[in-house]
Design an enzyme around this catalytic site. Structure first.
Site, PDB file in Angstrom:
ATOM      1  N   ASN A 422      30.648  46.774  43.510  1.00 16.24           N
ATOM      2  CA  ASN A 422      31.360  45.716  42.797  1.00 16.24           C
ATOM      3  C   ASN A 422      32.859  45.849  43.028  1.00 16.24           C
ATOM      4  OD1 ASN A 422      31.597  43.597  40.488  1.00 16.24           O
ATOM      5  ND2 ASN A 422      33.004  45.226  39.912  1.00 16.24           N
ATOM      6  N   GLU A 423      33.422  44.962  43.848  1.00 18.65           N
ATOM      7  CA  GLU A 423      34.863  44.761  44.041  1.00 18.65           C
ATOM      8  C   GLU A 423      35.577  45.899  44.746  1.00 18.65           C
ATOM      9  OE1 GLU A 423      35.702  41.556  40.442  1.00 18.65           O
ATOM     10  OE2 GLU A 423      36.537  43.574  40.253  1.00 18.65           O
ATOM     11  N   ASN A 424      34.859  46.947  45.178  1.00 15.88           N
ATOM     12  CA  ASN A 424      35.563  48.085  45.768  1.00 15.88           C
ATOM     13  C   ASN A 424      36.149  47.763  47.132  1.00 15.88           C
ATOM     14  OD1 ASN A 424      34.591  49.300  43.495  1.00 15.88           O
ATOM     15  ND2 ASN A 424      33.055  50.541  44.535  1.00 15.88           N
TER      16      ASN A 424
END
Length: 844
Positions: A422-424
């Protein structure tokens, strides 16, 4: 540990007021759990005696009769320790020492070197959640408190066995068409006798597949092998499993028997499986797309690649929300609570939930309910909002976790997509906190997990389930990961940036996997968590129950986009609730209007883990907010909307409108469409009609007369609405001028009629004397457990809203008509409305 201390009366409930602040010491401590269990000689006579733990949270050492028999370092991993050497007949003392999760994470950070990470929101301390394999949001998030837990969070057992035991059963559907399905069944386990390359003497496996209505449809027998066994089955005329809205969810029963040389059963598994294929279809757009191909899409779209989930060779438009842990203390989430929450998703016409990467690999009860109800699951691997080190021991912990959970969950037909993080990846492109870690190349940050380790695990254990490296991600590290034209997008520059929800109209994602708008919890949840003296919008307790930095003020700013912000807390609460419902409606309807360019819209988020002002549609006590009622409408299979005829270039100001008719049914939609422009008295200024014929699983666009624009969009005394001949009042689409403060809404004046049926049901009919916007019956202010079936009615003069009430209580009509209970946006114009009259009913 928190819930044990709470049960013992040693701490106050951390969900109430600001009590959480006084519990931060708990995560700084080591804790011991001890018990005594009894074994008899029959258990000790087996070849093996294992202590089996479904979940230890998180860094733990296990002692049996004062002997250390194993260690754990991963909340998300099942552990099995050989205990036979130290077990005795009679009483056995089991002790588990849990190290402080805060100290463990800080020590691991020193060991492997610090990496950037965000996520704590307005919590008092940014802890390195990415340095420990634990539910990340335990360390606080911008919707969750800082309650780092320790304890035994899933069941444990003593298991005695001889010869061999069964492990995970992994059914994989490689083909599923109308005439035939092919099922590959991988059987894992452990053996005392067999080598990894030769079968154990005399042990055999029997696999039996029964149809949804019973009766064996396939059966096979094979020799047991310690390195796993594989069955191949063909099923003629299969009953295929489909997502909600695309067909039924029949499930077959798969039984696997482990038999000894004499044919006696020594182990057994039974699972329900669905026959379906899952594909993530990535295909380039044609640069020469004909005008006919795009005639029903908004203008202004470019070219890129599709991002479409395909089930049984049928493209699916995914409608749903993101899922977070339903409680900060997840052992409290029972199968019944999972069912309640997932049924709320289904009742709101959702067909997908994305399990977010800062939470959990949820219990089988979650997936079983999704299997039954046809709710697709997009499962993140558990990496969120940080640069994750790839050094040991973290690499091995991650690999063991991934293999364990993919093997554990692969049997569920609802699980159709695995996602790396998630969003890394996005963070390494755009977030100042991440610096230049991606381009500098000096430190690992997790890309090896997302592009190497995790796809290899999926290929090894669940090759028929698609994998995607990140949310968001555009398919290549050579592209910006949050592009409109490729992959999936997160859209946060509306709530966090421009603000006004009309700015969703500037975006055109291929798949919107995360976006959202805040709203407060329901009134009874506020009453249960915020002391009466603190019920002001910017009080200390209210700020504490909004974990976004300056979140309460931001909510007021978002109200101020369209309204003059009232001073009264009750009014602020209502407008913030309405604002959230409007915003999600705008975003989801716009993204649906772009189908098939856009193939999914999953807003942030379905649920909450505690009582908080957040982006959830169902609050932390399980009560639906106004946003949930809006979701019921904008995700319905057949939907009529009024939206811009093209992507808006800036600040959400369209130049012209079009009607979009969404048909998710298998049958075409034939009807007559009427689009009207009226003044604020409800009088018709102009009208336009058209016959429509919308093919199955498609969207049709109908342009409004050019003579209507721009005047109709710029006048605060005009309203545009669309309706079909067969539709109900609530099926209408509306377009109001942007700013409510400029609209002279009529004073809300109603007649009401309350009816009761013989079964105790109650229905309130509300007839409006003028145009009314977003009329709501706030029944849970009278009874926290009461519900109504619909909310947010827009009515023309003389039209009626119908509220069907579910409650154990019987109400007086005057009570329901009180303006604190029966409320609309018009009430903010005239705070003291009066009803003209109320029809008498005999059963007061």
């Amino acid at each position: 540990m928190h819930t044990d201390l709470l049960a013992a009366g040693l701490i106050e409930d951390p969900y109430v007021d600001q009590n959480e602040s006084s519990t931060h010491w708990i995560g700084e401590c080591d804790w011991w759990y001890e018990t005594v269990f009894t074994l008899d000689d029959s258990a000790l006579a087996h070849d093996r005696l294992d202590l089996c733990f479904e979940g230890l949270d998180t860094a733990a050492e296990v002692f049996l009769n004062d002997q250390s028999i194993g260690r754990a370092e991963n909340m998300h991993l099942r552990y099995r320790f050989d205990a036979k050497r130290w077990a005795t007949a009679g009483d056995n003392r089991l002790a588990i020492r849990f190290a402080s999760p805060v100290r463990y994470a800080l020590e691991m950070e020193q060991r492997v070197g610090p990496r950037p990470g965000i996520g704590a929101g307005a919590n008092p301390r940014q802890l390195p959640h990415h340095m420990i394999r634990k539910m990340a949001c335990n360390f606080g998030w911008d919707w969750g408190p800082q309650l780092p837990t320790s304890g035994i969070w899933r069941p444990w057992a003593v298991e005695a066995w001889s010869h061999a035991r069964l492990g995970d059963i992994r059914p994989a559907v490689t083909r599923a068409d109308e005439s035939n399905a092919h099922l590959r069944i991988s059987v894992g386990g452990e053996s005392q006798e067999a080598t990894e390359t030769s079968p154990s003497s005399g042990l055999r496996l029997r696999a039996v597949l029964s149809g949804p209505a019973g009766g064996v449809v396939a059966e096979q027998i094979a020799d047991w092998r310690a390195d796993g066994c594989l069955f191949e089955m063909d099923i003629d005329d299969p009953e295929r499993w489909w997502p909600r809205g695309y067909g039924k969810q029949p499930r077959y029963t798969l039984e696997v028997y482990l038999l000894d040389a004499s044919g006696q059963q020594i182990d057994y598994r039974s699972h329900r499986v669905g026959l379906r294929t899952s594909e993530l279809r990535i295909a380039p757009d044609s640069s020469a797309s004909s005008e006919d191909d795009r005639k029903n899409l908004p203008g202004g779209l470019t070219t890129g690649e599709s991002f479409t989930l395909v089930i049984n060779d049928q493209p699916v438009f995914c409608k749903g929300a993101n899922w977070i842990p339903d409680d900060c203390f997840p052992h409290r989430v029972t199968p019944e609570r999972y069912r309640e929450r997932i049924e709320q998703a289904a009742e709101a016409n959702m067909n997908m939930l994305r399990v977010w990467g800062g939470g959990l690999y949820e219990d089988h009860a979650f997936f079983e309910t999704c299997d039954e109800l046809g709710v697709l699951v997009w499962q993140d691997f558990l990496f969120a909002c940080a640069c994750y080190p790839e050094e040991q021991p973290l690499w091995d912990l991650v690999e063991a976790e991934a293999r364990d959970n993919v093997a554990r969950l692969s049997r569920h037909p609802s699980l159709v997509l695995w996602n790396g993080c998630n969003e890394n990846i996005w963070g390494t492109f755009d977030w100042p906190a991440f610096g230049d870690i991606r381009t500098a190349g000096k430190e690992t940050w997790g890309l090896g997990y997302y592009l190497d380790l995790l796809p290899r695990v999926i290929e090894d254990l669940a090759a028929t389930t698609p994998y995607w490296p990140g949310s968001p991600f555009s398919g290549s590290m050579d592209r910006h990961p949050n592009a409109n034209e490729y992959g999936n997008r997160h859209i946060w520059d509306v709530w966090n940036g421009h603000g006004n929800y009309h700015n969703y109209l500037t975006h055109f994602p291929r798949f919107a996997s995360e976006f959202g708008f805040q709203g407060p919890p329901t009134w009874p949840t506020i009453e249960a968590s915020i002391p009466k003296a603190q019920r002001q919008w910017l009080s200390d307790a209210s700020r504490h129950h909004n974990k976004q930095i300056d979140g309460q003020q931001r909510a007021l700013d978002r109200i101020a986009d369209a309204f003059d912000v009232p001073d009264d807390f009750d009014d602020q609460w209502f407008l913030a609730s309405v604002n959230q419902a409007r915003a999600l409606t705008m975003g989801c309807e716009w993204f649906r209007a772009m189908s098939p360019w856009c193939s999914g819209t999953l807003y942030w988020q379905l649920n909450d883990c505690w009582p908080v002002t957040s982006w959830a549609a169902v609050d932390g006590q399980g009560r639906p907010k106004l946003a949930w009622y809006a979701t019921q409408r904008f995700f319905r299979p057949r939907l009529l909307t009024l939206m811009p005829d093209a992507v808006v270039e800036s600040r959400g100001v369209p130049q012209a409108l079009a009607a979009y008719l969404h048909n998710d049914h298998e049958q075409s939609w034939r009807d007559r469409l009427t689009i009207s422009a009226c003044d604020l008295t409800g009088g018709t200024v102009d009208e336009f009609t058209a016959d429509i014929d919308v093919p199955a699983r498609s969207v049709q666009r109908v342009d409004l007369p050019s003579s209507w624009f721009p005047e109709m969009l710029n006048r605060s005394d005009r309203v545009v609405f669309a309706q079909t001949a067969r539709g109900e009042i609530q099926d209408r689409a509306w377009w109001f001028p942007e700013f409510d403060r400029d609209i002279a809404y009529p004073s809300p004046r109603f007649t009401t009629r309350l009816e009761r049926d013989s079964a105790g049901g109650q229905t309130l009919y509300v007839k409006s004397q003028g145009l009314v916007r977003e009329l709501c019956l706030q029944i849970d202010r009278l009874d926290p457990e009461a519900r109504v079936d619909t909310q947010l009615w827009n009515l023309l003069p003389g039209e009626s809203a119908v509220f069907r009430i579910s409650s154990m209580h019987r109400y007086l009509e005057d009570t329901l008509a009180d303006p604190t209970i029966l409320r609309s946006v018009n009430h903010l114009v005239d705070p003291a409305p009066t009803a003209l009259f109320r029809d008498a009913v005999t059963s007061r």
